[in-house]
Motif scaffolding. Structure first.
Motif, PDB file in Angstrom:
ATOM      1  N   ILE A   1      -6.456  16.584  18.095  1.00 11.54           N
ATOM      2  CA  ILE A   1      -6.649  16.305  16.663  1.00 11.54           C
ATOM      3  C   ILE A   1      -6.071  14.941  16.302  1.00 11.54           C
ATOM      4  CG2 ILE A   1      -6.015  17.040  14.329  1.00 11.54           C
ATOM      5  CD1 ILE A   1      -6.070  19.919  15.354  1.00 11.54           C
ATOM      6  N   LYS A   2      -4.857  14.679  16.769  1.00 13.31           N
ATOM      7  CA  LYS A   2      -4.226  13.386  16.482  1.00 13.31           C
ATOM      8  C   LYS A   2      -5.031  12.240  17.083  1.00 13.31           C
ATOM      9  CE  LYS A   2      -0.587  12.316  18.821  1.00 13.31           C
ATOM     10  NZ  LYS A   2       0.797  12.263  19.365  1.00 13.31           N
ATOM     11  N   SER A   3      -5.488  12.414  18.323  1.00  9.94           N
ATOM     12  CA  SER A   3      -6.258  11.361  18.982  1.00  9.94           C
ATOM     13  C   SER A   3      -7.572  11.109  18.249  1.00  9.94           C
ATOM     14  CB  SER A   3      -6.546  11.757  20.432  1.00  9.94           C
ATOM     15  OG  SER A   3      -7.384  10.822  21.059  1.00  9.94           O
ATOM     16  N   PHE A   4      -8.228  12.180  17.787  1.00 13.07           N
ATOM     17  CA  PHE A   4      -9.520  12.021  17.116  1.00 13.07           C
ATOM     18  C   PHE A   4      -9.382  11.195  15.848  1.00 13.07           C
ATOM     19  CE2 PHE A   4     -12.662  13.403  13.995  1.00 13.07           C
ATOM     20  CZ  PHE A   4     -13.837  13.209  14.694  1.00 13.07           C
ATOM     21  N   PHE A   5      -8.404  11.514  15.025  1.00 16.44           N
ATOM     22  CA  PHE A   5      -8.269  10.801  13.754  1.00 16.44           C
ATOM     23  C   PHE A   5      -7.685   9.402  13.943  1.00 16.44           C
ATOM     24  CE2 PHE A   5      -8.592  15.180  12.220  1.00 16.44           C
ATOM     25  CZ  PHE A   5      -9.514  15.011  11.205  1.00 16.44           C
ATOM     26  N   ARG A   6      -6.816   9.255  14.924  1.00 17.63           N
ATOM     27  CA  ARG A   6      -6.229   7.928  15.161  1.00 17.63           C
ATOM     28  C   ARG A   6      -7.272   6.955  15.692  1.00 17.63           C
ATOM     29  NH1 ARG A   6      -3.994   5.944  19.782  1.00 17.63           N
ATOM     30  NH2 ARG A   6      -4.055   8.034  20.701  1.00 17.63           N
ATOM     31  N   ILE A   7      -8.103   7.423  16.610  1.00 12.78           N
ATOM     32  CA  ILE A   7      -9.141   6.562  17.183  1.00 12.78           C
ATOM     33  C   ILE A   7     -10.358   6.472  16.270  1.00 12.78           C
ATOM     34  CG2 ILE A   7     -10.641   6.188  19.172  1.00 12.78           C
ATOM     35  CD1 ILE A   7      -7.671   5.818  19.741  1.00 12.78           C
ATOM     36  N   GLY A   8     -10.716   7.605  15.646  1.00 12.74           N
ATOM     37  CA  GLY A   8     -11.939   7.642  14.850  1.00 12.74           C
ATOM     38  C   GLY A   8     -11.930   6.708  13.666  1.00 12.74           C
ATOM     39  N   ILE A   9     -10.742   6.386  13.128  1.00 11.26           N
ATOM     40  CA  ILE A   9     -10.666   5.501  11.959  1.00 11.26           C
ATOM     41  C   ILE A   9     -11.363   4.175  12.232  1.00 11.26           C
ATOM     42  CG2 ILE A   9      -9.065   4.127  10.557  1.00 11.26           C
ATOM     43  CD1 ILE A   9      -7.142   6.473  10.638  1.00 11.26           C
ATOM     44  N   TRP A  10     -11.151   3.611  13.407  1.00 15.49           N
ATOM     45  CA  TRP A  10     -11.814   2.347  13.722  1.00 15.49           C
ATOM     46  C   TRP A  10     -13.077   2.546  14.561  1.00 15.49           C
ATOM     47  CZ3 TRP A  10     -12.530   1.422  18.841  1.00 15.49           C
ATOM     48  CH2 TRP A  10     -11.660   2.048  19.748  1.00 15.49           C
ATOM     49  N   PHE A  11     -13.142   3.623  15.343  1.00 10.81           N
ATOM     50  CA  PHE A  11     -14.279   3.839  16.236  1.00 10.81           C
ATOM     51  C   PHE A  11     -15.576   4.009  15.448  1.00 10.81           C
ATOM     52  CE2 PHE A  11     -16.935   5.788  19.394  1.00 10.81           C
ATOM     53  CZ  PHE A  11     -16.433   5.383  20.619  1.00 10.81           C
ATOM     54  N   PHE A  12     -15.532   4.754  14.338  1.00 15.09           N
ATOM     55  CA  PHE A  12     -16.738   5.065  13.571  1.00 15.09           C
ATOM     56  C   PHE A  12     -16.978   4.099  12.422  1.00 15.09           C
ATOM     57  CE2 PHE A  12     -15.257   9.460  14.892  1.00 15.09           C
ATOM     58  CZ  PHE A  12     -16.096   9.513  15.987  1.00 15.09           C
ATOM     59  N   TRP A  13     -16.197   3.037  12.319  1.00 15.24           N
ATOM     60  CA  TRP A  13     -16.388   2.080  11.235  1.00 15.24           C
ATOM     61  C   TRP A  13     -17.593   1.189  11.535  1.00 15.24           C
ATOM     62  CZ3 TRP A  13     -14.236   1.381   6.525  1.00 15.24           C
ATOM     63  CH2 TRP A  13     -14.514   0.180   5.876  1.00 15.24           C
ATOM     64  N   PRO A  14     -18.503   0.924  10.587  1.00 15.98           N
ATOM     65  CA  PRO A  14     -18.496   1.338   9.177  1.00 15.98           C
ATOM     66  C   PRO A  14     -19.361   2.564   8.883  1.00 15.98           C
ATOM     67  CG  PRO A  14     -20.122  -0.373   9.479  1.00 15.98           C
ATOM     68  CD  PRO A  14     -19.558  -0.083  10.851  1.00 15.98           C
ATOM     69  N   ALA A  15     -19.835   3.274   9.923  1.00 19.26           N
ATOM     70  CA  ALA A  15     -20.745   4.397   9.696  1.00 19.26           C
ATOM     71  C   ALA A  15     -20.084   5.531   8.929  1.00 19.26           C
ATOM     72  CB  ALA A  15     -21.280   4.908  11.037  1.00 19.26           C
ATOM     73  N   LEU A  16     -18.807   5.792   9.221  1.00 17.01           N
ATOM     74  CA  LEU A  16     -18.161   6.971   8.641  1.00 17.01           C
ATOM     75  C   LEU A  16     -18.087   6.940   7.115  1.00 17.01           C
ATOM     76  CD1 LEU A  16     -16.808   9.645   9.223  1.00 17.01           C
ATOM     77  CD2 LEU A  16     -14.630   8.439   9.483  1.00 17.01           C
ATOM     78  N   PRO A  17     -17.612   5.857   6.480  1.00 15.70           N
ATOM     79  CA  PRO A  17     -17.558   5.875   5.009  1.00 15.70           C
ATOM     80  C   PRO A  17     -18.942   5.967   4.360  1.00 15.70           C
ATOM     81  CG  PRO A  17     -16.964   3.708   5.868  1.00 15.70           C
ATOM     82  CD  PRO A  17     -16.981   4.637   7.022  1.00 15.70           C
ATOM     83  N   PHE A  18     -19.938   5.292   4.934  1.00 12.23           N
ATOM     84  CA  PHE A  18     -21.298   5.388   4.391  1.00 12.23           C
ATOM     85  C   PHE A  18     -21.838   6.808   4.535  1.00 12.23           C
ATOM     86  CE2 PHE A  18     -21.829   0.632   5.254  1.00 12.23           C
ATOM     87  CZ  PHE A  18     -21.648   0.309   3.919  1.00 12.23           C
ATOM     88  N   ALA A  19     -21.566   7.443   5.693  1.00  9.30           N
ATOM     89  CA  ALA A  19     -22.043   8.806   5.904  1.00  9.30           C
ATOM     90  C   ALA A  19     -21.365   9.771   4.942  1.00  9.30           C
ATOM     91  CB  ALA A  19     -21.779   9.224   7.352  1.00  9.30           C
ATOM     92  N   GLY A  20     -20.070   9.585   4.722  1.00 11.11           N
ATOM     93  CA  GLY A  20     -19.372  10.430   3.755  1.00 11.11           C
ATOM     94  C   GLY A  20     -19.944  10.285   2.350  1.00 11.11           C
ATOM     95  N   TRP A  21     -20.287   9.055   1.989  1.00 11.22           N
ATOM     96  CA  TRP A  21     -20.871   8.832   0.675  1.00 11.22           C
ATOM     97  C   TRP A  21     -22.259   9.477   0.580  1.00 11.22           C
ATOM     98  CZ3 TRP A  21     -19.482   7.589  -4.010  1.00 11.22           C
ATOM     99  CH2 TRP A  21     -20.449   7.231  -4.940  1.00 11.22           C
ATOM    100  N   ALA A  22     -23.021   9.460   1.681  1.00 12.33           N
ATOM    101  CA  ALA A  22     -24.337  10.089   1.678  1.00 12.33           C
ATOM    102  C   ALA A  22     -24.224  11.581   1.401  1.00 12.33           C
ATOM    103  CB  ALA A  22     -25.037   9.848   3.011  1.00 12.33           C
ATOM    104  N   ILE A  23     -23.249  12.234   2.016  1.00  8.39           N
ATOM    105  CA  ILE A  23     -23.058  13.677   1.776  1.00  8.39           C
ATOM    106  C   ILE A  23     -22.746  13.926   0.310  1.00  8.39           C
ATOM    107  CG2 ILE A  23     -21.625  15.668   2.354  1.00  8.39           C
ATOM    108  CD1 ILE A  23     -21.186  14.370   5.107  1.00  8.39           C
TER     109      ILE A  23
END
Length: 575
Positions: free
Chosen positions: A286-308
């Motif tokens: 869990i820690k690894s996912f959120f620590r890495i995912g913050i930069w790994f999924f940028w910029p798709a993650l914030p746009f995807a969250g907004w789409a939902i």
């Protein structure tokens, strides 16, 4: 009410030549002229061993005699086939990377076509304007497809892993293709689409095992429950897909089990490795996912969250339901991995990028303009710093910049290279033209925000892979160490037993042609021993030593100039 209201002028397609040019600038730097580094040298070693070995090496993936029980053989087969076809022309390293280019194209094209088919569906269309002028379905689909592809290319995680000969890169591309086939199946349920779904599942099994394919097929069935697709017909079609996937997996499993190449049981080791990849979610994952995912999924993650959020009031939206289901299921699978790998997050990028494309049209113009200017200012500043560091390493000014850079590369002597500098200069000029186009014309096209961020990221990558590629090769490659060891080998020496890691073994075998012991060779009969340990071990009693009871002579000791930990020692047995 739908959250999208757009005029036709906002959905002009990105010119094909521009999209192709961005793709070439994205994938070619980092492949041409780069030595196998520690991160992907092991995978290249398997491909190289297969290409120059026998059928047994194709059935039992190994690195110059060291069996490799993880992953499946498909990614290595592709690289080995490319070495066979193009090695005589491009060299083995560049030939293996032809498969990397093909994998990148497969993933990007799959993302584009998935977004295109989703974007032209009736439920995804913008609100009709009172006096007309809304975009046509195909035009809107192409705009969203361009946007999804640019977001996909702009993700930092893809940038770091798409240039390496790794199984996880093929897995990410196959997930993108599976997502495309899933959309086509929902649009036109039939046996053909079911078989093609099975094709992608079979490829995934042969790439990284059965956990991801099982998760995807179950998630696809679950997703169809939200889309009012008849369950009976869906189950029969998915059963055909599973049968096709198993048939493809048997292409390797059957001969590897029946022939027992090298007296090994590679399938048993592969199954055991698969089982070790699944468990209850723990704090480490869990820690690894959120620590890495913050930069790994940028910029798709914030746009995807907004789409939902933007589409939350709508129901049965295929462009939200399927990507969201796949993202959730794959996230849970990653969290259930006791020892997660960063590259395994690549399989989340296709659904995130596609969902993000449907979030961008719902954003306010002021928010999009803020993204534009943030990209321009930050990326231009970073590019300027790169050029300043490059000038500093060659001229010594600014002195502090030169000192900070060269202290990381002890013994390295920078040289001016014309062609890389010209490529970097052209990329920089192209970036300024792109910014000028944005400032002078103030286009209303939907993809203007992501083309700046993706283009700026590609510029930074081009600068690193041209201005600093020799520095990185010096720092990350084992080529120099391999040649030093090769020079110390006695004439007519026998095999080498060793405990070195997979990347080191691959690099030493390729660059130094070191004769490591084979899979079935008796290592106790080897005349040479190559040991790897740490220079931080100060106590001789704890340092790694040759086996006792025999007389050993130290022939060589060394390490990479930039590595402060590793140490290699070559011994010869005298009795």
């Amino acid at each position: 009410m739908k959250p999208v209201r757009l005029p036709a002028a906002a959905t002009l397609a990105l010119p094909r030549w521009a999209l192709f040019a961005l793709g070439l600038l994205y994938i070619l730097p980092g492949l041409i002229g780069r030595d196998p580094w520690k991160d992907d040298a092991g995978s290249f070693g398997i491909m190289w061993t297969m290409a120059h070995g026998s059928l047994n090496d194709w059935l039992v993936p190994n690195i110059a005699g060291l069996p490799y029980a993880e992953d499946g053989p498909l990614a290595f087969w592709l690289g080995a086939i490319c070495i066979k076809l193009f090695g005589w022309l491009l060299g083995d390293v560049n030939a293996a990377r032809v498969s990397t280019i093909a994998i990148f194209v497969t993933g990007t094209v799959s993302v584009w076509y998935t977004a295109f088919h989703l974007g032209r569906r009736p439920e995804a269309q913008p609100l009709r304007l009172a006096f007309g002028g809304q975009p046509e379905p195909n035009d809107y689909g192409r705009t969203l497809a361009d946007t999804a592809a640019l977001i996909y290319l702009g993700c930092l995680g893809l940038l770091l892993f798409s240039h390496e000969t790794l199984a996880v890169t093929l897995q990410g591309a196959l997930v993108a293709y599976f997502l495309y086939r899933s959309v086509r199946y929902v649009e036109a349920p039939g046996m053909r689409n079911a078989v093609l779904i099975g094709l992608s599942l079979g490829g995934l099994i042969l790439t990284r095992g059965w956990l991801t394919p099982v998760t995807l097929i179950l998630t696809l069935f679950l997703g169809t429950r939200f889309l009012s697709v008849p369950p009976g017909r869906t189950l029969s079609h998915l059963a055909v897909a599973c049968a096709a996937a198993v048939a493809i997996a048997l292409v390797w499993i059957a001969p590897a089990t029946l022939l027992e190449p090298y007296g090994q049981a590679p399938v048993a080791g592969w199954i055991a490795w698969n089982a070790s990849q699944f468990g209850l979610p723990g704090w480490t994952s869990i820690k690894s996912f959120f620590r890495i995912g913050i930069w790994f999924f940028w910029p798709a993650l914030p746009f995807a969250g907004w789409a939902i959020y933007a589409w939350r009031r709508q129901s049965h939206m295929l462009h939200i339901v399927l990507p969201l289901c796949f993202t959730g299921a794959l996230t849970l699978l990653v969290l259930c991995d006791p020892a997660p790998e960063n590259g395994d997050l690549l399989k989340l990028l296709p659904p995130l990028a596609i969902m993000a494309a449907f979030g961008l049209p719902t954003m306010k113009r002021s928010a999009i303009n803020a993204i534009d200017w943030f990209s321009v200012m930050v990326l231009t500043m970073i590019a300027s710093i790169f050029w300043l560091f490059w000038a500093a390493k060659l001229t010594g000014w600014p002195a502090q910049f030169a000192k900070n850079l060269l202290k990381l590369l002890p013994g390295y002597k920078p040289e001016f290279q014309v062609v890389p500098v010209l490529v970097a200069a052209c990329a920089t000029i192209g970036w300024f033209f792109l910014v000028y186009w944005r400032v002078s014309r103030r286009p209303s096209v939907l993809w203007r925000a992501v083309v700046l961020s993706s283009g700026g990221l590609i510029l930074l990558w081009v600068l690193v892979m041209t201005l600093f590629l020799p520095d990185l090769n010096y720092s990350k490659s084992y080529a120099t160490v391999a040649r030093q060891i090769a020079e110390k080998l006695p004439e007519n020496s026998g095999c080498i037993d060793s405990n070195v890691g997979q990347p080191q073994r691959a690099s030493f075998a390729y660059f130094g042609k070191l004769p490591f012991a084979g899979v079935t060779q008796d290592r106790e009969k080897c005349d040479l021993l190559l040991l790897q340990d740490s220079v931080k071990i100060k106590d001789d009693r704890e340092a790694l030593r040759p086996p006792k009871g025999r007389n050993w002579k130290l022939l060589w000791e060394g390490r990479r100039a930039t590595d402060r930990d590793e140490r290699f020692r070559l011994y010869q047995r005298l009795d």
